[in-house]
Motif scaffolding. Sequence first.
Motif, mmCIF file in Angstrom:
data_model
loop_
_atom_site.group_PDB
_atom_site.id
_atom_site.type_symbol
_atom_site.label_atom_id
_atom_site.label_comp_id
_atom_site.label_asym_id
_atom_site.label_seq_id
_atom_site.Cartn_x
_atom_site.Cartn_y
_atom_site.Cartn_z
ATOM 1 N N VAL A 1 -57.482 -63.731 47.110
ATOM 2 C CA VAL A 1 -57.917 -62.805 46.066
ATOM 3 C C VAL A 1 -58.253 -63.533 44.767
ATOM 4 C CG1 VAL A 1 -56.608 -60.872 47.021
ATOM 5 C CG2 VAL A 1 -55.532 -62.382 45.327
ATOM 6 N N TYR A 2 -58.194 -64.883 44.761
ATOM 7 C CA TYR A 2 -58.311 -65.637 43.527
ATOM 8 C C TYR A 2 -59.700 -66.272 43.394
ATOM 9 C CZ TYR A 2 -53.308 -64.992 43.770
ATOM 10 O OH TYR A 2 -52.070 -64.414 43.877
ATOM 11 N N GLY A 3 -60.168 -66.367 42.155
ATOM 12 C CA GLY A 3 -61.474 -66.937 41.897
ATOM 13 C C GLY A 3 -61.507 -68.443 42.051
ATOM 14 N N SER A 4 -60.382 -69.116 41.816
ATOM 15 C CA SER A 4 -60.278 -70.556 42.000
ATOM 16 C C SER A 4 -58.842 -70.894 42.345
ATOM 17 C CB SER A 4 -60.715 -71.315 40.731
ATOM 18 O OG SER A 4 -59.808 -71.051 39.661
ATOM 19 N N ALA A 5 -58.642 -72.087 42.910
ATOM 20 C CA ALA A 5 -57.291 -72.513 43.293
ATOM 21 C C ALA A 5 -57.239 -74.033 43.313
ATOM 22 C CB ALA A 5 -56.906 -71.949 44.650
ATOM 23 N N ARG A 6 -56.101 -74.578 42.936
ATOM 24 C CA ARG A 6 -55.840 -75.998 43.056
ATOM 25 C C ARG A 6 -54.693 -76.204 44.039
ATOM 26 N NH1 ARG A 6 -58.024 -79.057 38.692
ATOM 27 N NH2 ARG A 6 -58.962 -77.738 37.084
ATOM 28 N N SER A 7 -54.643 -77.373 44.652
ATOM 29 C CA SER A 7 -53.585 -77.672 45.611
ATOM 30 C C SER A 7 -52.214 -77.625 44.930
ATOM 31 C CB SER A 7 -53.812 -79.046 46.241
ATOM 32 O OG SER A 7 -55.021 -79.079 46.973
ATOM 33 N N TYR A 8 -51.177 -77.371 45.740
ATOM 34 C CA TYR A 8 -49.815 -77.340 45.206
ATOM 35 C C TYR A 8 -49.412 -78.703 44.658
ATOM 36 C CZ TYR A 8 -48.382 -72.660 46.618
ATOM 37 O OH TYR A 8 -48.241 -71.294 46.717
ATOM 38 N N SER A 9 -48.662 -78.670 43.583
ATOM 39 C CA SER A 9 -48.106 -79.865 42.973
ATOM 40 C C SER A 9 -46.757 -79.511 42.364
ATOM 41 C CB SER A 9 -49.054 -80.413 41.893
ATOM 42 O OG SER A 9 -48.494 -81.540 41.251
ATOM 43 N N GLU A 10 -45.724 -80.205 42.812
ATOM 44 C CA GLU A 10 -44.370 -79.979 42.311
ATOM 45 C C GLU A 10 -43.944 -78.528 42.514
ATOM 46 O OE1 GLU A 10 -43.883 -81.611 38.394
ATOM 47 O OE2 GLU A 10 -44.688 -83.556 39.000
ATOM 48 N N GLY A 11 -44.335 -77.945 43.661
ATOM 49 C CA GLY A 11 -43.879 -76.614 44.034
ATOM 50 C C GLY A 11 -44.645 -75.462 43.435
ATOM 51 N N LEU A 12 -45.699 -75.733 42.666
ATOM 52 C CA LEU A 12 -46.476 -74.680 42.027
ATOM 53 C C LEU A 12 -47.972 -74.921 42.261
ATOM 54 C CD1 LEU A 12 -44.636 -74.396 38.574
ATOM 55 C CD2 LEU A 12 -44.395 -72.873 40.544
ATOM 56 N N ALA A 13 -48.722 -73.825 42.371
ATOM 57 C CA ALA A 13 -50.184 -73.912 42.528
ATOM 58 C C ALA A 13 -50.845 -73.140 41.403
ATOM 59 C CB ALA A 13 -50.617 -73.345 43.873
ATOM 60 N N LEU A 14 -51.883 -73.730 40.822
ATOM 61 C CA LEU A 14 -52.630 -73.101 39.737
ATOM 62 C C LEU A 14 -53.831 -72.362 40.312
ATOM 63 C CD1 LEU A 14 -53.060 -72.727 36.668
ATOM 64 C CD2 LEU A 14 -54.335 -74.889 36.694
ATOM 65 N N VAL A 15 -53.944 -71.070 39.987
ATOM 66 C CA VAL A 15 -55.062 -70.247 40.453
ATOM 67 C C VAL A 15 -55.601 -69.463 39.264
ATOM 68 C CG1 VAL A 15 -54.093 -70.030 42.772
ATOM 69 C CG2 VAL A 15 -53.569 -68.282 41.055
ATOM 70 N N SER A 16 -56.764 -68.837 39.472
ATOM 71 C CA SER A 16 -57.304 -67.952 38.449
ATOM 72 C C SER A 16 -57.677 -66.624 39.077
ATOM 73 C CB SER A 16 -58.547 -68.580 37.781
ATOM 74 O OG SER A 16 -59.622 -68.663 38.699
ATOM 75 N N ARG A 17 -57.508 -65.586 38.294
ATOM 76 C CA ARG A 17 -57.911 -64.243 38.710
ATOM 77 C C ARG A 17 -58.600 -63.602 37.515
ATOM 78 N NH1 ARG A 17 -54.181 -60.166 42.358
ATOM 79 N NH2 ARG A 17 -55.934 -58.950 43.193
ATOM 80 N N GLY A 18 -59.921 -63.448 37.625
ATOM 81 C CA GLY A 18 -60.676 -63.060 36.446
ATOM 82 C C GLY A 18 -60.624 -64.188 35.434
#
Length: 228
Positions: free
Chosen positions: A94-111
Amino acid sequence: GHVLTDRPYPDIRPYRDGRAMFRAGNDVGSPGRAGNWGMLDGEGREVVPAVFAGALDFSEGRAPIQEWRRFLMFRVERRWGFADSTGRIVAPAVYGSARSYSEGLALVSRGRQGLFLDMEGDTVRTVSYAQAFSYRNGRSRVGQDGRWGFTDRDGRLVIELTYEGARDFSGDRAAVRVDGRWGYIDPEGRMVVPPTFLEAGSYTGPLAPVSTAEGRAWIDRSGRQVWP
């Protein structure tokens, strides 16, 4: 030098955590739809068929994948989510962009909103800055109005937005630019290598590449040139 895969592919992503994403081709017997992505295991076997519209590298047991968003019978646009090593969707696409997981967290964007997801795909917190990057050494690089700083895992700004430029942490060092010159800080924000370089790269092991008026060089963790 033994070849593991039994057919060539248009593209294969690097192996991470025992998995590599492959893109299906038009050859006879190629699994899934041509152009879609699936997963290879460490022996080159296709353990997940090419069912994903897009994919990035595995990291920490998760891979960013794309699926089509549909309206009635039409494919409208591709959205990002995450799959585990079996192909199970752990975060819906459902996300417009995503980065691979790093240190247990993933950065995504929604709108226009940036979000950090945990390993189960649940939102941990939102991003409060115009630009943000994945965590390295417990710090996320953030930018606002042309200035850069770093937040901790709770989103607190622990290194103020004072730098003209910055790179991600690597080996407890991050390159930052002050008055047009690059130096290095530690995760507490202390300047451990003064800003004297024209350019500065990330540390790989004990060394980092830099540019000086004389040319390229390598420096150690104290800033001393070891390969001028």
